[in-house]
Structure formats: structure tokens, C-alpha cells
Motif scaffolding. Structure first.
Motif, PDB file in Angstrom:
ATOM      1  N   LYS A  29       0.844  -1.195   0.000  1.00 57.58           N
ATOM      2  CA  LYS A  29       0.000   0.000   0.000  1.00 57.58           C
ATOM      3  C   LYS A  29       0.876   1.239   0.000  1.00 57.58           C
ATOM      4  CE  LYS A  29      -3.659   2.300   2.608  1.00 57.58           C
ATOM      5  NZ  LYS A  29      -4.283   2.804   1.430  1.00 57.58           N
ATOM      6  N   VAL A  30       0.603   2.174  -0.914  1.00 58.37           N
ATOM      7  CA  VAL A  30       1.359   3.417  -0.992  1.00 58.37           C
ATOM      8  C   VAL A  30       0.811   4.385   0.050  1.00 58.37           C
ATOM      9  CG1 VAL A  30       1.990   5.384  -2.443  1.00 58.37           C
ATOM     10  CG2 VAL A  30       1.857   3.093  -3.437  1.00 58.37           C
ATOM     11  N   VAL A  31       1.698   4.894   0.895  1.00 60.12           N
ATOM     12  CA  VAL A  31       1.306   5.853   1.932  1.00 60.12           C
ATOM     13  C   VAL A  31       2.227   7.057   1.868  1.00 60.12           C
ATOM     14  CG1 VAL A  31       0.348   4.118   3.501  1.00 60.12           C
ATOM     15  CG2 VAL A  31       2.754   4.769   3.704  1.00 60.12           C
ATOM     16  N   LYS A  32       1.764   8.182   2.393  1.00 62.42           N
ATOM     17  CA  LYS A  32       2.585   9.394   2.451  1.00 62.42           C
ATOM     18  C   LYS A  32       3.633   9.230   3.542  1.00 62.42           C
ATOM     19  CE  LYS A  32      -0.935  12.365   0.594  1.00 62.42           C
ATOM     20  NZ  LYS A  32      -1.802  13.518   0.751  1.00 62.42           N
ATOM     21  N   PRO A  33       4.838   9.759   3.327  1.00 61.89           N
ATOM     22  CA  PRO A  33       5.923   9.570   4.310  1.00 61.89           C
ATOM     23  C   PRO A  33       5.560  10.016   5.716  1.00 61.89           C
ATOM     24  CG  PRO A  33       6.771  10.604   2.334  1.00 61.89           C
ATOM     25  CD  PRO A  33       5.278  10.530   2.183  1.00 61.89           C
ATOM     26  N   THR A  47       6.404   3.952   0.415  1.00 55.57           N
ATOM     27  CA  THR A  47       6.354   5.406   0.412  1.00 55.57           C
ATOM     28  C   THR A  47       7.429   5.954  -0.514  1.00 55.57           C
ATOM     29  OG1 THR A  47       6.161   7.368   1.799  1.00 55.57           O
ATOM     30  CG2 THR A  47       7.886   5.798   2.386  1.00 55.57           C
ATOM     31  N   PHE A  48       7.252   7.186  -0.879  1.00 54.12           N
ATOM     32  CA  PHE A  48       8.211   7.873  -1.746  1.00 54.12           C
ATOM     33  C   PHE A  48       8.688   9.115  -1.026  1.00 54.12           C
ATOM     34  CE2 PHE A  48       5.190   5.711  -4.497  1.00 54.12           C
ATOM     35  CZ  PHE A  48       6.039   4.988  -5.308  1.00 54.12           C
ATOM     36  N   ARG A  49       9.975   9.376  -1.138  1.00 54.99           N
ATOM     37  CA  ARG A  49      10.559  10.585  -0.542  1.00 54.99           C
ATOM     38  C   ARG A  49      11.464  11.237  -1.565  1.00 54.99           C
ATOM     39  NH1 ARG A  49      10.580  10.474   5.359  1.00 54.99           N
ATOM     40  NH2 ARG A  49       9.686   8.490   5.983  1.00 54.99           N
ATOM     41  N   HIS A  50      11.403  12.555  -1.615  1.00 55.62           N
ATOM     42  CA  HIS A  50      12.296  13.300  -2.491  1.00 55.62           C
ATOM     43  C   HIS A  50      13.645  13.418  -1.806  1.00 55.62           C
ATOM     44  CE1 HIS A  50      14.047  17.129  -4.029  1.00 55.62           C
ATOM     45  NE2 HIS A  50      13.841  16.468  -5.145  1.00 55.62           N
ATOM     46  N   ILE A  51      14.696  13.050  -2.518  1.00 59.81           N
ATOM     47  CA  ILE A  51      16.059  13.194  -2.015  1.00 59.81           C
ATOM     48  C   ILE A  51      16.779  14.136  -2.965  1.00 59.81           C
ATOM     49  CG2 ILE A  51      18.233  12.028  -1.491  1.00 59.81           C
ATOM     50  CD1 ILE A  51      16.583   9.501  -0.960  1.00 59.81           C
ATOM     51  N   ARG A  52      17.275  15.221  -2.445  1.00 63.85           N
ATOM     52  CA  ARG A  52      17.942  16.220  -3.274  1.00 63.85           C
ATOM     53  C   ARG A  52      19.158  15.619  -3.970  1.00 63.85           C
ATOM     54  NH1 ARG A  52      15.453  20.795  -2.755  1.00 63.85           N
ATOM     55  NH2 ARG A  52      14.410  21.324  -0.831  1.00 63.85           N
ATOM     56  N   ARG A  53      19.422  16.113  -5.180  1.00 64.81           N
ATOM     57  CA  ARG A  53      20.506  15.568  -6.003  1.00 64.81           C
ATOM     58  C   ARG A  53      21.841  15.570  -5.274  1.00 64.81           C
ATOM     59  NH1 ARG A  53      20.013  18.035 -11.961  1.00 64.81           N
ATOM     60  NH2 ARG A  53      21.512  16.399 -12.373  1.00 64.81           N
ATOM     61  N   ASN A  54      22.119  16.635  -4.533  1.00 61.44           N
ATOM     62  CA  ASN A  54      23.415  16.718  -3.859  1.00 61.44           C
ATOM     63  C   ASN A  54      23.561  15.707  -2.729  1.00 61.44           C
ATOM     64  OD1 ASN A  54      21.511  18.131  -2.302  1.00 61.44           O
ATOM     65  ND2 ASN A  54      23.076  19.450  -1.410  1.00 61.44           N
ATOM     66  N   LEU A  55      22.454  15.096  -2.300  1.00 59.63           N
ATOM     67  CA  LEU A  55      22.507  14.070  -1.265  1.00 59.63           C
ATOM     68  C   LEU A  55      22.425  12.660  -1.836  1.00 59.63           C
ATOM     69  CD1 LEU A  55      20.173  15.730   1.378  1.00 59.63           C
ATOM     70  CD2 LEU A  55      22.673  15.735   1.315  1.00 59.63           C
ATOM     71  N   ASN A  56      22.327  12.553  -3.161  1.00 58.63           N
ATOM     72  CA  ASN A  56      22.212  11.250  -3.806  1.00 58.63           C
ATOM     73  C   ASN A  56      23.066  11.252  -5.067  1.00 58.63           C
ATOM     74  OD1 ASN A  56      21.473   8.726  -4.578  1.00 58.63           O
ATOM     75  ND2 ASN A  56      19.284   9.110  -4.580  1.00 58.63           N
ATOM     76  N   ALA A  57      24.367  11.304  -4.876  1.00 60.75           N
ATOM     77  CA  ALA A  57      25.308  11.437  -5.986  1.00 60.75           C
ATOM     78  C   ALA A  57      25.234  10.269  -6.967  1.00 60.75           C
ATOM     79  CB  ALA A  57      26.737  11.586  -5.446  1.00 60.75           C
ATOM     80  N   GLU A  58      25.016   9.064  -6.475  1.00 62.68           N
ATOM     81  CA  GLU A  58      24.980   7.906  -7.369  1.00 62.68           C
ATOM     82  C   GLU A  58      23.803   8.003  -8.346  1.00 62.68           C
ATOM     83  OE1 GLU A  58      24.840   3.027  -7.325  1.00 62.68           O
ATOM     84  OE2 GLU A  58      24.677   4.113  -5.436  1.00 62.68           O
ATOM     85  N   ALA A  59      22.631   8.335  -7.852  1.00 59.06           N
ATOM     86  CA  ALA A  59      21.458   8.472  -8.729  1.00 59.06           C
ATOM     87  C   ALA A  59      21.654   9.625  -9.699  1.00 59.06           C
ATOM     88  CB  ALA A  59      20.199   8.687  -7.905  1.00 59.06           C
ATOM     89  N   ASP A  60      22.256  10.716  -9.230  1.00 56.18           N
ATOM     90  CA  ASP A  60      22.513  11.858 -10.105  1.00 56.18           C
ATOM     91  C   ASP A  60      23.460  11.474 -11.231  1.00 56.18           C
ATOM     92  OD1 ASP A  60      22.198  14.645 -10.771  1.00 56.18           O
ATOM     93  OD2 ASP A  60      24.241  14.936 -10.048  1.00 56.18           O
ATOM     94  N   THR A  61      24.494  10.697 -10.919  1.00 56.03           N
ATOM     95  CA  THR A  61      25.450  10.228 -11.930  1.00 56.03           C
ATOM     96  C   THR A  61      24.754   9.348 -12.966  1.00 56.03           C
ATOM     97  OG1 THR A  61      27.287  10.327 -10.366  1.00 56.03           O
ATOM     98  CG2 THR A  61      27.578   8.898 -12.287  1.00 56.03           C
ATOM     99  N   LEU A  62      23.921   8.415 -12.501  1.00 54.48           N
ATOM    100  CA  LEU A  62      23.203   7.527 -13.418  1.00 54.48           C
ATOM    101  C   LEU A  62      22.220   8.299 -14.300  1.00 54.48           C
ATOM    102  CD1 LEU A  62      22.526   4.530 -11.025  1.00 54.48           C
ATOM    103  CD2 LEU A  62      24.155   4.596 -12.934  1.00 54.48           C
ATOM    104  N   ALA A  63      21.533   9.272 -13.717  1.00 59.30           N
ATOM    105  CA  ALA A  63      20.584  10.072 -14.493  1.00 59.30           C
ATOM    106  C   ALA A  63      21.312  10.888 -15.558  1.00 59.30           C
ATOM    107  CB  ALA A  63      19.791  10.999 -13.570  1.00 59.30           C
ATOM    108  N   ASN A  64      22.424  11.483 -15.187  1.00 62.48           N
ATOM    109  CA  ASN A  64      23.208  12.262 -16.157  1.00 62.48           C
ATOM    110  C   ASN A  64      23.748  11.376 -17.272  1.00 62.48           C
ATOM    111  OD1 ASN A  64      22.870  14.830 -15.033  1.00 62.48           O
ATOM    112  ND2 ASN A  64      24.512  14.476 -13.564  1.00 62.48           N
ATOM    113  N   ARG A  65      24.194  10.183 -16.924  1.00 60.35           N
ATOM    114  CA  ARG A  65      24.708   9.257 -17.929  1.00 60.35           C
ATOM    115  C   ARG A  65      23.607   8.864 -18.923  1.00 60.35           C
ATOM    116  NH1 ARG A  65      27.039   4.118 -15.409  1.00 60.35           N
ATOM    117  NH2 ARG A  65      28.431   5.658 -14.529  1.00 60.35           N
TER     118      ARG A  65
END
Length: 90
Positions: A34-38, A62-80
Motif C-alpha cells: 500500500k502506498v502511503v505518504k511519508p 512510500t516515496f521521498r524526495h532526495i535532493r541531487r546533492n545528497l544522492n550522488a549515485e542516482a545523479d550520476t546515473l541520471a546524467n549518464r
């Protein structure tokens, strides 16, 4: 932040391009639980959602927004991925 708020139902998905991605992500999340708010996610919520009559544990998603500067690995993959798409390799 846009996607998180859309998946949590706070914002509408206006883009026809994004709608299939939204629908797939939501379907995958619902398949997990079940999807719930954080802010509503805690042990008491988990107990209430399962209810006393349920014999198997229900997962809460649940889903949470994590700022790009706090999630370098995801930012690298997205840029790639964006670079590969722009160059025609994706």
C-alpha cells in the motif's frame, strides 16, 4: 519532487509523455504494498493498515524526495542516461 508528489497523489500528471511512466511506477509500487505518504508512515500506521483480521503482513510503500546533492549515485546515473540519449546511444 514532481514525481514524488505525483506518485503520492498530491499533484496531477499533466504530461502525456510522463503518464505511462507514472502509471507503471504506481502499478509497481502497488504490487509491493500500500502506498502511503511519508509523514503517515510509522509502526502504528503499519498495524492499522494490516488490521487484526489479516494473517499476512502487508507492506507499506512510500516515496521521498532526495535532493541531487545528497544522492550522488542516482545523479550520476541520471546524467549518464541523458547523455546517452542525447548522443543516440540509448
Amino acid at each position: 519532487n514532481l514525481v514524488v508528489n505525483q506518485l503520492l497523489g498530491a499533484w496531477r500528471v499533466k504530461s502525456d509523455y510522463l503518464r505511462p511512466f507514472y502509471e507503471r511506477a504506481l502499478a509497481e509500487a502497488n504490487a509491493l504494498g500500500k502506498v502511503v505518504k511519508p509523514e503517515t508512515f510509522d509502526n502504528e500506521t503499519s498495524k492499522k493498515e494490516r488490521g487484526p483480521e489479516r494473517t499476512r503482513q502487508m507492506s507499506l510503500v512510500t516515496f521521498r524526495h532526495i535532493r541531487r546533492n545528497l544522492n550522488a549515485e542516482a545523479d550520476t546515473l541520471a546524467n549518464r542516461a541523458m547523455d546517452e540519449r542525447a548522443s543516440g546511444r540509448l
